[in-house]
Design a protein around this motif. Structure first.
Motif, PDB file in Angstrom:
ATOM      1  N   TRP A 108      30.517  55.542  25.527  1.00 51.66           N
ATOM      2  CA  TRP A 108      31.532  54.541  25.210  1.00 51.66           C
ATOM      3  C   TRP A 108      31.909  53.791  26.492  1.00 51.66           C
ATOM      4  O   TRP A 108      32.264  54.393  27.491  1.00 51.66           O
ATOM      5  N   LEU A 109      31.854  52.460  26.449  1.00 50.43           N
ATOM      6  CA  LEU A 109      32.183  51.639  27.610  1.00 50.43           C
ATOM      7  C   LEU A 109      33.698  51.605  27.812  1.00 50.43           C
ATOM      8  O   LEU A 109      34.442  51.227  26.912  1.00 50.43           O
ATOM      9  N   LEU A 110      34.152  52.022  28.994  1.00 51.74           N
ATOM     10  CA  LEU A 110      35.578  52.053  29.302  1.00 51.74           C
ATOM     11  C   LEU A 110      36.038  50.836  30.109  1.00 51.74           C
ATOM     12  O   LEU A 110      37.110  50.298  29.865  1.00 51.74           O
ATOM     13  N   ALA A 111      35.223  50.436  31.099  1.00 56.13           N
ATOM     14  CA  ALA A 111      35.629  49.350  31.982  1.00 56.13           C
ATOM     15  C   ALA A 111      34.403  48.642  32.540  1.00 56.13           C
ATOM     16  O   ALA A 111      33.310  49.212  32.592  1.00 56.13           O
ATOM     17  N   ARG A 112      34.625  47.395  32.953  1.00 58.56           N
ATOM     18  CA  ARG A 112      33.535  46.581  33.501  1.00 58.56           C
ATOM     19  C   ARG A 112      34.111  45.645  34.537  1.00 58.56           C
ATOM     20  O   ARG A 112      35.254  45.201  34.442  1.00 58.56           O
ATOM     21  N   GLY A 113      33.309  45.309  35.537  1.00 60.41           N
ATOM     22  CA  GLY A 113      33.699  44.341  36.554  1.00 60.41           C
ATOM     23  C   GLY A 113      32.469  43.759  37.207  1.00 60.41           C
ATOM     24  O   GLY A 113      31.393  44.354  37.175  1.00 60.41           O
ATOM     25  N   SER A 114      32.600  42.581  37.777  1.00 60.34           N
ATOM     26  CA  SER A 114      31.474  41.951  38.462  1.00 60.34           C
ATOM     27  C   SER A 114      31.987  41.063  39.580  1.00 60.34           C
ATOM     28  O   SER A 114      33.152  40.673  39.603  1.00 60.34           O
ATOM     29  N   VAL A 115      31.103  40.752  40.507  1.00 60.94           N
ATOM     30  CA  VAL A 115      31.432  39.883  41.629  1.00 60.94           C
ATOM     31  C   VAL A 115      30.156  39.146  42.037  1.00 60.94           C
ATOM     32  O   VAL A 115      29.056  39.682  41.921  1.00 60.94           O
ATOM     33  N   ASP A 116      30.291  37.896  42.471  1.00 61.14           N
ATOM     34  CA  ASP A 116      29.145  37.149  42.984  1.00 61.14           C
ATOM     35  C   ASP A 116      28.718  37.776  44.310  1.00 61.14           C
ATOM     36  O   ASP A 116      29.545  38.090  45.163  1.00 61.14           O
ATOM     37  N   TYR A 117      27.410  37.940  44.475  1.00 56.30           N
ATOM     38  CA  TYR A 117      26.873  38.586  45.673  1.00 56.30           C
ATOM     39  C   TYR A 117      26.525  37.553  46.729  1.00 56.30           C
ATOM     40  O   TYR A 117      25.848  36.570  46.450  1.00 56.30           O
ATOM     41  N   GLN A 118      27.017  37.800  47.940  1.00 57.89           N
ATOM     42  CA  GLN A 118      26.662  36.987  49.092  1.00 57.89           C
ATOM     43  C   GLN A 118      26.013  37.908  50.102  1.00 57.89           C
ATOM     44  O   GLN A 118      26.611  38.911  50.505  1.00 57.89           O
ATOM     45  N   ALA A 119      24.784  37.586  50.507  1.00 57.81           N
ATOM     46  CA  ALA A 119      24.011  38.450  51.395  1.00 57.81           C
ATOM     47  C   ALA A 119      24.761  38.708  52.696  1.00 57.81           C
ATOM     48  O   ALA A 119      25.386  37.816  53.255  1.00 57.81           O
ATOM     49  N   GLY A 120      24.698  39.963  53.139  1.00 57.51           N
ATOM     50  CA  GLY A 120      25.282  40.342  54.408  1.00 57.51           C
ATOM     51  C   GLY A 120      26.745  40.733  54.357  1.00 57.51           C
ATOM     52  O   GLY A 120      27.306  41.138  55.361  1.00 57.51           O
ATOM     53  N   THR A 121      27.380  40.623  53.209  1.00 58.39           N
ATOM     54  CA  THR A 121      28.792  41.001  53.109  1.00 58.39           C
ATOM     55  C   THR A 121      28.932  42.212  52.192  1.00 58.39           C
ATOM     56  O   THR A 121      28.227  42.319  51.197  1.00 58.39           O
ATOM     57  N   PRO A 122      29.857  43.125  52.513  1.00 66.43           N
ATOM     58  CA  PRO A 122      30.074  44.263  51.619  1.00 66.43           C
ATOM     59  C   PRO A 122      30.680  43.795  50.299  1.00 66.43           C
ATOM     60  O   PRO A 122      31.384  42.802  50.239  1.00 66.43           O
ATOM     61  N   VAL A 123      30.391  44.529  49.243  1.00 68.75           N
ATOM     62  CA  VAL A 123      30.813  44.161  47.895  1.00 68.75           C
ATOM     63  C   VAL A 123      32.024  45.005  47.496  1.00 68.75           C
ATOM     64  O   VAL A 123      32.069  46.200  47.757  1.00 68.75           O
ATOM     65  N   ARG A 124      33.011  44.378  46.855  1.00 68.40           N
ATOM     66  CA  ARG A 124      34.189  45.072  46.331  1.00 68.40           C
ATOM     67  C   ARG A 124      34.346  44.658  44.878  1.00 68.40           C
ATOM     68  O   ARG A 124      34.647  43.504  44.594  1.00 68.40           O
ATOM     69  N   ILE A 125      34.121  45.609  43.959  1.00 65.39           N
ATOM     70  CA  ILE A 125      34.177  45.327  42.524  1.00 65.39           C
ATOM     71  C   ILE A 125      35.405  46.010  41.932  1.00 65.39           C
ATOM     72  O   ILE A 125      35.629  47.197  42.151  1.00 65.39           O
ATOM     73  N   THR A 126      36.180  45.253  41.178  1.00 64.02           N
ATOM     74  CA  THR A 126      37.327  45.813  40.471  1.00 64.02           C
ATOM     75  C   THR A 126      36.954  45.991  39.009  1.00 64.02           C
ATOM     76  O   THR A 126      36.487  45.042  38.362  1.00 64.02           O
ATOM     77  N   LEU A 127      37.117  47.214  38.496  1.00 56.88           N
ATOM     78  CA  LEU A 127      36.841  47.501  37.095  1.00 56.88           C
ATOM     79  C   LEU A 127      38.083  47.172  36.253  1.00 56.88           C
ATOM     80  O   LEU A 127      39.190  47.580  36.610  1.00 56.88           O
ATOM     81  N   TYR A 128      37.868  46.460  35.172  1.00 57.97           N
ATOM     82  CA  TYR A 128      38.937  46.129  34.244  1.00 57.97           C
ATOM     83  C   TYR A 128      38.670  46.809  32.911  1.00 57.97           C
ATOM     84  O   TYR A 128      37.534  46.828  32.434  1.00 57.97           O
ATOM     85  N   THR A 129      39.717  47.343  32.303  1.00 61.48           N
ATOM     86  CA  THR A 129      39.600  48.038  31.023  1.00 61.48           C
ATOM     87  C   THR A 129      39.016  47.103  29.969  1.00 61.48           C
ATOM     88  O   THR A 129      39.434  45.954  29.854  1.00 61.48           O
ATOM     89  N   VAL A 130      38.066  47.616  29.198  1.00 58.77           N
ATOM     90  CA  VAL A 130      37.431  46.835  28.135  1.00 58.77           C
ATOM     91  C   VAL A 130      38.274  46.949  26.881  1.00 58.77           C
ATOM     92  O   VAL A 130      38.709  48.037  26.500  1.00 58.77           O
ATOM     93  N   MET A 131      38.532  45.831  26.242  1.00 58.71           N
ATOM     94  CA  MET A 131      39.303  45.812  25.001  1.00 58.71           C
ATOM     95  C   MET A 131      38.343  45.672  23.831  1.00 58.71           C
ATOM     96  O   MET A 131      37.473  44.820  23.847  1.00 58.71           O
ATOM     97  N   TYR A 132      38.503  46.504  22.823  1.00 62.26           N
ATOM     98  CA  TYR A 132      37.650  46.434  21.641  1.00 62.26           C
ATOM     99  C   TYR A 132      38.402  45.835  20.489  1.00 62.26           C
ATOM    100  O   TYR A 132      39.560  45.955  20.323  1.00 62.26           O
TER     101      TYR A 132
END
Length: 132
Positions: A108-132
């Motif tokens: 069961w999917l609980l949360a999802r998040g995404s961010v645009d990737y820029q080469a050479g920079t660390p990634v920080r993704i925030t998960l948001y609760t999925v609403m059904y």
């Protein structure tokens, strides 16, 4: 005497090539995509399986995921670190996205998040609760 000079030149060339090959493999490892996943509002990430993958949003087919990593969440941590292999050369187009999904053990999917990737920079993704 010329023979020693030629032999020395060959040995120097071989040593230089070996050093270049060794440093090339280290450079390839440092191109990995690293970052952290956190839950919305700074809360603890719920228990489950976090899938992090690199996605090409320009592709309209099901095979949009180019690289993936799996991380387990025990339910107590506020952030989880991940490392993702870079996209295979020639398969990616700009812009790329790094997507994270949190699923329970039953899938069961609980949360999802995404961010645009820029080469050479660390990634920080925030998960948001999925609403059904």
């Amino acid at each position: 005497m010329t023979r020693l000079t030629d032999r020395r030149a060959v040995l120097v060339a071989v040593g230089t090539a070996a050093m270049a090959a060794a440093s090339g493999s280290v450079t390839a490892q440092s191109s990995d995509i690293s970052g952290i996943v956190e839950f919305e509002n700074g809360e603890a990430i719920p228990k489950g399986q976090i899938s992090v993958y690199l996605e090409d949003p320009a592709q309209q087919t099901q095979a949009r995921s180019l690289s993936a990593a799996e991380v387990k969440s025990t339910g107590g941590a506020k952030t989880v670190e991940f490392t993702l292999a870079p996209a295979p050369s020639g398969r990616s187009s700009a812009p790329m996205q790094v997507v994270a999904q949190l699923q329970r053990a039953d899938g069961w999917l609980l949360a999802r998040g995404s961010v645009d990737y820029q080469a050479g920079t660390p990634v920080r993704i925030t998960l948001y609760t999925v609403m059904y």
